[in-house]
Design an enzyme around this catalytic site. Structure first.
Site, PDB file in Angstrom:
ATOM      1  N   LYS A   1       0.701  -1.367  -0.025  1.00 31.71           N
ATOM      2  CA  LYS A   1       0.171   0.215   0.217  1.00 31.71           C
ATOM      3  C   LYS A   1       0.771   1.255  -0.031  1.00 31.71           C
ATOM      4  CE  LYS A   1      -4.575  -1.884   1.436  1.00 31.71           C
ATOM      5  NZ  LYS A   1      -5.175  -2.155   2.446  1.00 31.71           N
TER       6      LYS A   1
ATOM      7  N   ARG B   1      -3.442  -9.799   5.409  1.00 27.27           N
ATOM      8  CA  ARG B   1      -3.960 -10.121   3.780  1.00 27.27           C
ATOM      9  C   ARG B   1      -2.715  -9.595   2.979  1.00 27.27           C
ATOM     10  NH1 ARG B   1      -5.987  -6.657  -0.003  1.00 27.27           N
ATOM     11  NH2 ARG B   1      -7.570  -7.580  -1.373  1.00 27.27           N
TER      12      ARG B   1
HETATM   13  N1  HH2 Z   1      -7.403  -3.588   0.891  1.00 27.56           N
HETATM   14  C1  HH2 Z   1      -7.746  -3.750  -0.174  1.00 27.56           C
HETATM   15  C2  HH2 Z   1      -8.991  -4.635  -0.555  1.00 27.56           C
HETATM   16  N2  HH2 Z   1      -9.642  -5.290   0.267  1.00 27.56           N
HETATM   17  N3  HH2 Z   1      -9.962  -6.179   2.638  1.00 27.56           N
HETATM   18  C3  HH2 Z   1      -9.615  -6.158   3.979  1.00 27.56           C
HETATM   19  N4  HH2 Z   1     -10.228  -6.716   4.533  1.00 27.56           N
HETATM   20  N5  HH2 Z   1      -8.554  -5.358   4.203  1.00 27.56           N
HETATM   21  C4  HH2 Z   1      -7.967  -4.507   3.253  1.00 27.56           C
HETATM   22  O1  HH2 Z   1      -7.035  -3.772   3.825  1.00 27.56           O
HETATM   23  C5  HH2 Z   1      -8.119  -4.474   1.886  1.00 27.56           C
HETATM   24  C6  HH2 Z   1      -9.302  -5.159   1.423  1.00 27.56           C
HETATM   25  C7  HH2 Z   1      -7.134  -3.048  -1.108  1.00 27.56           C
HETATM   26  O2  HH2 Z   1      -5.874  -3.701  -1.599  1.00 27.56           O
HETATM   27  P1  HH2 Z   1      -5.771  -4.430  -2.889  1.00 27.56           P
HETATM   28  O3  HH2 Z   1      -6.425  -5.598  -2.988  1.00 27.56           O
HETATM   29  O4  HH2 Z   1      -4.222  -4.549  -3.296  1.00 27.56           O
HETATM   30  O5  HH2 Z   1      -5.997  -3.397  -4.050  1.00 27.56           O
HETATM   31  P2  HH2 Z   1      -7.374  -3.357  -4.840  1.00 27.56           P
HETATM   32  O6  HH2 Z   1      -8.424  -2.845  -3.686  1.00 27.56           O
HETATM   33  O7  HH2 Z   1      -7.111  -2.177  -6.023  1.00 27.56           O
HETATM   34  O8  HH2 Z   1      -7.958  -4.655  -5.379  1.00 27.56           O
END
Ligand code: HH2
Length: 261
Positions: free
Chosen positions: A205, A239
């Site tokens: 992030k 995660r």
């Molecule tokens: N962060 C993202 C997506 N889902 N779920 C939980 N429970 N906690 C988090 O911090 C979280 C989440 C965002 O990260 P990423 O999957 O890398 O990116 P994107 O939202 O673009 O898919």
């Protein structure tokens, strides 16, 4: 929890998979490397990201969940804020709903989780991705995140979700600047007062990039360091994109705890 984004526009791994088979292979690799849960997501939550129509999100995630269920017995979570996507994914074999709005974007979500008897991750966010940039001013971020999560846990319980089926997440990067994210990470232990398992997502992030820069290796090492801090400060689930590093964080903290118990 290993991240399996089946989106064309995610933060770091969007658009990687050409087919359902490719995505399922990647999930199986993550399980082999030590993931306990695979988190399948079909809508990017990146600030400013386009909202994905229901049909498109279903088209992205359901075949992957179905095939993953057919080929493994790993725990599958579905990362969505839409009750209908959750229903279709659970029908296809998902065990957990990971809702970054804490069930606040879709009123049908928490009653659905109760009806289906699945686990639910309730995450803090101050608003929708398209409004996040103007939100997120905190006097005391831990107090505000904890109050939000308390309300969402109460809503889940009132909808019929058993306490044993709930986990909470402070929502790193969601309407929070770098200093706020690090304050949350440093004070993560205070979320224990909620009495639910704590999930943390810091992998790759902006808060990490702010510290180490954009070099891919540096981002991975920064992610590992932050993941270790999260587990050491009380996270029960992290995660992550890189499961080997995430597993190492969890196992190292467990070894430290055994050494003093
Ligand atoms: N962060 C993202 C997506 N889902 N779920 C939980 N429970 N906690 C988090 O911090 C979280 C989440 C965002 O990260 P990423 O999957 O890398 O990116 P994107 O939202 O673009 O898919």
């Amino acid at each position: 929890m290993g991240i399996l984004n089946v989106t064309p526009d995610s933060f770091s791994d969007g658009g990687r998979f050409g087919s359902v088979g490719d995505a399922v292979e990647e999930a199986r690799r993550m399980v082999d490397r030590g993931a306990d849960i695979i988190d399948v997501g079909g809508e990017s939550t990146r600030p400013g990201a386009a909202i994905v129509p229901l049909d498109e999100e279903v088209r992205r995630v359901v075949p992957v969940v179905e095939e993953l269920r057919r080929r493994t017995d790993t725990v599958i979570s579905i990362d969505t804020t839409k009750a209908e996507v959750a229903r279709r994914a659970v029908d296809a074999g998902a065990d957990i709903v990971n809702d970054v709005s804490g069930g606040s974007f879709d009123d049908a979500m928490l009653p659905l989780c109760a009806e289906l008897g699945v686990g639910v991750v309730l995450m803090h966010t101050p608003g929708r991705p398209d409004e996040m940039d103007r939100l997120g001013r905190y006097d005391d971020v831990v107090h505000e995140v904890t109050s939000f999560l308390l309300r969402r846990c109460a809503a889940a319980r009132a909808a019929g979700v058993p306490a044993t089926h709930i986990a909470v997440d402070p929502g790193f990067g969601f309407g929070k600047d770098v200093a706020t994210n690090f304050a949350l990470l440093a004070r993560l232990g205070e979320l224990d007062t909620l009495g639910y398992p704590v999930l943390v997502g810091v992998s790759r992030k902006r808060m990490i990039r702010h510290i180490v820069g954009d070099d891919d290796d540096a981002v991975e090492h920064g992610t590992t360091a932050a993941g270790f801090a999260a587990v050491a400060n009380g996270a029960d689930i992290i995660r992550v994109h890189d499961v080997v590093a995430g597993r190492a964080c969890a196992d190292t903290v467990a070894a430290l705890r055994r050494a003093v118990s």
